[in-house]
Design a protein around this motif. Structure first.
Motif, PDB file in Angstrom:
ATOM      1  N   ARG A  83      29.697   6.492  -5.261  1.00  0.00           N
ATOM      2  CA  ARG A  83      29.353   7.900  -5.457  1.00  0.00           C
ATOM      3  C   ARG A  83      28.797   8.109  -6.853  1.00  0.00           C
ATOM      4  O   ARG A  83      29.168   7.401  -7.794  1.00  0.00           O
ATOM      5  CB  ARG A  83      30.589   8.799  -5.303  1.00  0.00           C
ATOM      6  CG  ARG A  83      31.095   8.938  -3.896  1.00  0.00           C
ATOM      7  CD  ARG A  83      32.275   9.905  -3.870  1.00  0.00           C
ATOM      8  NE  ARG A  83      32.823  10.023  -2.528  1.00  0.00           N
ATOM      9  CZ  ARG A  83      33.944  10.674  -2.230  1.00  0.00           C
ATOM     10  NH1 ARG A  83      34.633  11.253  -3.203  1.00  0.00           N
ATOM     11  NH2 ARG A  83      34.353  10.734  -0.997  1.00  0.00           N
ATOM     12  N   GLU A 104      26.257   8.097  -2.105  1.00  0.00           N
ATOM     13  CA  GLU A 104      26.580   9.524  -2.161  1.00  0.00           C
ATOM     14  C   GLU A 104      26.224  10.048  -3.535  1.00  0.00           C
ATOM     15  O   GLU A 104      26.788   9.622  -4.546  1.00  0.00           O
ATOM     16  CB  GLU A 104      28.062   9.752  -1.883  1.00  0.00           C
ATOM     17  CG  GLU A 104      28.514   9.357  -0.489  1.00  0.00           C
ATOM     18  CD  GLU A 104      29.991   9.665  -0.279  1.00  0.00           C
ATOM     19  OE1 GLU A 104      30.414  10.799  -0.605  1.00  0.00           O
ATOM     20  OE2 GLU A 104      30.723   8.775   0.190  1.00  0.00           O
ATOM     21  N   ILE A 106      26.065  13.511  -5.585  1.00  0.00           N
ATOM     22  CA  ILE A 106      26.667  14.837  -5.469  1.00  0.00           C
ATOM     23  C   ILE A 106      26.235  15.690  -6.651  1.00  0.00           C
ATOM     24  O   ILE A 106      26.317  15.264  -7.810  1.00  0.00           O
ATOM     25  CB  ILE A 106      28.202  14.714  -5.427  1.00  0.00           C
ATOM     26  CG1 ILE A 106      28.612  13.837  -4.232  1.00  0.00           C
ATOM     27  CG2 ILE A 106      28.869  16.079  -5.355  1.00  0.00           C
ATOM     28  CD1 ILE A 106      30.029  13.315  -4.312  1.00  0.00           C
ATOM     29  N   HIS A 119      24.380  15.173  -1.304  1.00  0.00           N
ATOM     30  CA  HIS A 119      25.546  16.031  -1.031  1.00  0.00           C
ATOM     31  C   HIS A 119      25.353  17.261  -1.911  1.00  0.00           C
ATOM     32  O   HIS A 119      25.834  17.315  -3.040  1.00  0.00           O
ATOM     33  CB  HIS A 119      26.852  15.303  -1.340  1.00  0.00           C
ATOM     34  CG  HIS A 119      27.199  14.258  -0.329  1.00  0.00           C
ATOM     35  ND1 HIS A 119      28.262  14.377   0.538  1.00  0.00           N
ATOM     36  CD2 HIS A 119      26.607  13.089  -0.024  1.00  0.00           C
ATOM     37  CE1 HIS A 119      28.306  13.303   1.316  1.00  0.00           C
ATOM     38  NE2 HIS A 119      27.310  12.508   0.993  1.00  0.00           N
TER      39      HIS A 119
END
Length: 338
Positions: A83, A104, A106, A119
């Motif tokens: 992430r 991911e 974010i 995300h």
């Protein structure tokens, strides 16, 4: 789980990001957080137990440098991050996690970062009025409510680090130390006047305080101006530009009292649990307050403020000129303040 945080480029913003780091550790057992950060904010992140490693971000403000971003991304790709949390809202800040193929990514939509951020959070400024809340929201699913209250930032400093810093600077710790942070990187509209700082230093000296001035090399002229206005018997010690940021953190941790503008060092002092008196002019304590129950915020709340300008657009700077040393002294000594 290994996560990369693309950290903010400002000292205060980096402190305000710590509630996010705390929340992530609460949610994900065994999480390792590495931070991609400019070297000038790295000493703050080094004092956070939630950060495992700091990776130097070699970019100046506004610099694109695509070739260097590709090189940094290739190096990060080998670390196996699952992430990335992208805290700045710029397009440039989202490039490296994308180029590093971190699955991911974010962050808030920001500068039309569709694809770079997969995300995506959409910012509602009314629901998230504070910067720290916006950072902490990234620990939640997009659209989920933010649990409150936020955990408070908490930076580490040890007696050994303090002793080492005092020895390196050749100074002794007084029994009652008031630290003034008279600078503000953003601009003059956030700086309480030097003559007011000087008057406050004289008043605190009468109450037994020694006064030290802390800040960057850019703040040294402001410190010298305070000395020019100071009374001969209450000259502060001007350490602006003579300490590293790590040393400034240790000195702030030793202070009995910290008086500051809305600045990065204000947030550092608050995160060290010091008694802070924070003076606000052109900026808003509703957006970037010191996150501490030991902080007192003073603002005149004039109709023209907050204007968020670097220079007073009306030319008078009444929001700070009219904020008297007597009012700040009352807050320092535990009197009422608004």
């Amino acid at each position: 789980m290994k996560a990369l945080v693309v950290a903010p480029s400002w000292i205060g913003d980096s402190v305000l990001a710590q509630p996010l780091f705390i929340r992530l550790h609460e949610r994900i057992p065994g999480l390792q957080i590495d931070a991609l950060a400019p070297r000038w904010v790295a000493p703050v992140l080094e004092r956070m137990p939630q950060i495992d490693r700091i990776i130097d971000s070699p970019f100046a403000h506004g610099e694109l440098s695509l070739r260097t971003r590709h090189r940094v991304a290739r190096e990060l790709a080998r670390r196996g991050y699952q992430r990335a949390y992208v805290l700045p809202n710029s397009l440039k800040s989202a490039l490296i996690p994308f180029l590093a193929d971190i699955p991911e990514r974010i962050g808030f939509v920001g500068e039309t970062r569709y694809g770079l951020i997969n995300h995506r959070h959409t910012l509602d400024k009314k629901l998230l009025p504070q910067m720290a809340e916006r950072f902490a929201q990234l620990a939640e699913a997009p659209g989920a409510p933010l649990p409150r209250p936020l955990p408070l930032p908490c930076l580490r400093t040890s007696p050994a680090q303090r002793i080492e810093t005092l020895a390196a600077l050749g100074v002794n710790l007084p029994a009652k130390l008031a630290v003034f942070c008279p600078g503000a990187e953003y601009g003059p509209a956030k700086r309480w006047p030097a003559r007011h700082f000087a008057a406050l230093a004289a008043a605190l000296a009468r109450h037994g305080y020694a006064v030290w001035l802390l800040g960057s090399a850019k703040d040294r002229p402001v410190g010298e101006e305070i000395l020019d206005h100071a009374s001969p018997g209450s000259l502060p010690l001007n350490l602006c530009g003579t300490t590293t940021l790590a040393q400034a953190i240790d000195l702030l941790g030793a202070a009995s009292l910290v008086v500051c503008n809305d600045s990065g060092l204000m947030h550092v002092a608050a995160a060290l649990g010091r008694r802070v008196v924070a003076v606000y002019g052109s900026s808003s304590p509703g957006f970037t307050p010191p996150l501490s129950d030991q902080a007192t915020i003073i603002s005149l709340n004039l109709a023209c403020s907050p204007c968020f300008k670097r220079q007073c657009p009306l030319g008078h700077l009444d929001c700070l000129q009219q904020l008297t040393p007597q009012r700040v002294l009352a807050a320092c000594l535990g009197g009422a303040a608004a």
